[in-house]
Motif scaffolding. Structure first.
Motif, short mmCIF file in Angstrom:
data_model
loop_
_atom_site.label_atom_id
_atom_site.label_comp_id
_atom_site.label_asym_id
_atom_site.label_seq_id
_atom_site.Cartn_x
_atom_site.Cartn_y
_atom_site.Cartn_z
N TRP A 233 0.79 -1.23 0.00
CA TRP A 233 0.00 0.00 0.00
C TRP A 233 0.83 1.28 0.00
CZ3 TRP A 233 -4.76 -0.99 -1.26
CH2 TRP A 233 -5.32 -2.23 -0.91
N SER A 234 2.14 1.18 0.05
CA SER A 234 2.96 2.39 0.01
C SER A 234 4.04 2.25 -1.06
CB SER A 234 3.62 2.65 1.38
OG SER A 234 4.79 1.85 1.54
N SER A 235 4.68 3.36 -1.35
CA SER A 235 5.82 3.34 -2.27
C SER A 235 7.14 3.49 -1.53
CB SER A 235 5.66 4.48 -3.30
OG SER A 235 5.58 5.73 -2.65
N ASP A 236 7.12 3.28 -0.21
CA ASP A 236 8.33 3.41 0.60
C ASP A 236 9.40 2.43 0.14
OD1 ASP A 236 6.89 5.22 2.08
OD2 ASP A 236 6.41 3.80 3.69
N ALA A 237 10.63 2.85 0.19
CA ALA A 237 11.73 1.98 -0.20
C ALA A 237 11.81 0.78 0.74
CB ALA A 237 13.04 2.76 -0.16
N VAL A 238 12.23 -0.34 0.20
CA VAL A 238 12.34 -1.56 1.01
C VAL A 238 13.30 -1.34 2.17
CG1 VAL A 238 13.12 -3.96 0.98
CG2 VAL A 238 11.75 -3.09 -0.91
N THR A 239 14.38 -0.63 1.94
CA THR A 239 15.34 -0.34 3.02
C THR A 239 14.67 0.43 4.14
OG1 THR A 239 17.17 -0.29 1.44
CG2 THR A 239 17.53 0.76 3.57
N SER A 240 13.86 1.43 3.81
CA SER A 240 13.17 2.23 4.83
C SER A 240 12.19 1.38 5.63
CB SER A 240 12.42 3.40 4.16
OG SER A 240 13.32 4.28 3.52
N ILE A 241 11.47 0.50 4.95
CA ILE A 241 10.51 -0.36 5.64
C ILE A 241 11.24 -1.23 6.66
CG2 ILE A 241 8.89 -2.28 5.34
CD1 ILE A 241 8.23 -1.10 2.56
N GLY A 242 12.35 -1.83 6.24
CA GLY A 242 13.11 -2.68 7.14
C GLY A 242 13.66 -1.92 8.33
N LEU A 243 14.23 -0.75 8.09
CA LEU A 243 14.79 0.04 9.19
C LEU A 243 13.71 0.49 10.16
CD1 LEU A 243 17.39 2.25 7.24
CD2 LEU A 243 17.86 0.26 8.71
N ASP A 244 12.55 0.88 9.63
CA ASP A 244 11.44 1.32 10.49
C ASP A 244 10.91 0.19 11.36
OD1 ASP A 244 11.65 3.82 9.40
OD2 ASP A 244 9.91 3.65 8.09
N LEU A 245 11.10 -1.04 10.93
CA LEU A 245 10.63 -2.19 11.70
C LEU A 245 11.72 -2.79 12.59
CD1 LEU A 245 8.42 -3.93 9.00
CD2 LEU A 245 7.64 -2.79 11.08
#
Length: 278
Positions: A233-245
């Motif tokens: 549902w977002s266009s967030d970069a995969v790296t950002s998703i991982g770091l945020d989690l």
């Protein structure tokens, strides 16, 4: 490397067509889960520690929060599997409509010619990208599979069974709320045990008694759900998703995602299709 052919997201949950040639680590889902072999070598799934074979005549049914893993039968090219993930709300509505418990009646179900035909049609639809015709077929297959798991035990009717028991212990309910708030905290479980008023060993014991899974597995499920939502549902970069989690790098996030889903997060995003009704 396992690959995704297509992942279809709808109101029911999601349907995925995967070519799998690598094991999946023990994990659990909030959703109900059905696994069908479309073609290729039979694989196996351990549900609550008991291993079952998934082959053209037999599917695997996994209830919400049941721990399971996956072992492929072909470590080379891989076999093609159709997997259905049924959302808790839809799963509960289906259970009530059929007057059955909010779980599958058995971990395996036999497939007749009609159900095999549905599996083949859904696989063809997903592979072709014609998502508009997928929802009715997936819904029909899910309903038929759900009812069939109860047949060996109750003749297709499980009258009088209610939903799975809710979490009764207030300390575990408090811990669940804290876990949802601190899903990205790599040291969350030790702090949550303390903040919920329990020692770490007592917290782990009580958590498993209430939910049937370990706190680590539950927290991993939360991280997986959030990562899937953002990938779709977002266009967030995969790296950002991982770091945020809470993952230290994209490589560690990719390894976690692949061990639990079977494919890399970039592959999952690339193959995802969303129903207009989702």
């Amino acid at each position: 490397m396992s690959t995704a052919i297509a992942v279809f997201h709808g109101a029911f949950g999601r349907a995925a067509l995967y070519r799998l040639n690598r094991p999946l680590a023990p994990h659990a889902h909030r959703e109900g889960h059905l696994i069908f072999l479309v073609r290729g070598a039979a694989g196996s799934v351990a549900v609550d520690g008991v291993r079952h074979v998934v082959h053209p005549g037999q599917s695997i049914a996994i209830s919400p929060w049941q721990p399971h893993d996956f072992q492929p039968g072909d470590f080379g090219e891989g076999a093609l599997f159709l997997t259905l993930y049924i959302k808790p709300r839809w799963f509960e509505e289906l259970s009530r409509a059929m007057n059955q418990a909010m779980r599958f009646g058995a971990p395996t179900l036999k497939l007749d010619a009609e159900m095999r035909g549905r599996v083949e049609r859904i696989a063809e639809i997903l592979a072709s990208g014609h998502q508009s015709t997928a929802l009715a077929e997936v819904t029909g297959l899910t309903r038929a599979a759900f009812d069939r798991t109860w047949m060996p035990r109750f003749g297709g009717i499980a009258a009088g069974l209610g939903p799975a028991p809710s979490v009764r212990d207030f300390r575990i309910r408090n811990a669940l709320a804290l876990m949802n708030e601190r899903v990205a905290d790599v040291c969350a479980l030790d702090r949550i045990a303390r903040d919920a008023g329990m020692s770490r060993p007592h917290f782990y014991k009580l958590f498993r008694q209430n939910l049937g899974v370990t706190p680590n597995m539950y927290l991993n499920t939360l991280r997986l759900e959030r990562s899937i939502d953002r990938l779709v549902w977002s266009s967030d970069a995969v790296t950002s998703i991982g770091l945020d989690l809470g993952f230290a790098s994209q490589a560690s996030f990719t390894r976690f995602f692949s061990n639990n889903v079977g494919i890399a997060p970039t592959d999952f995003r690339r193959c995802s299709m969303v129903s207009a009704a989702a």
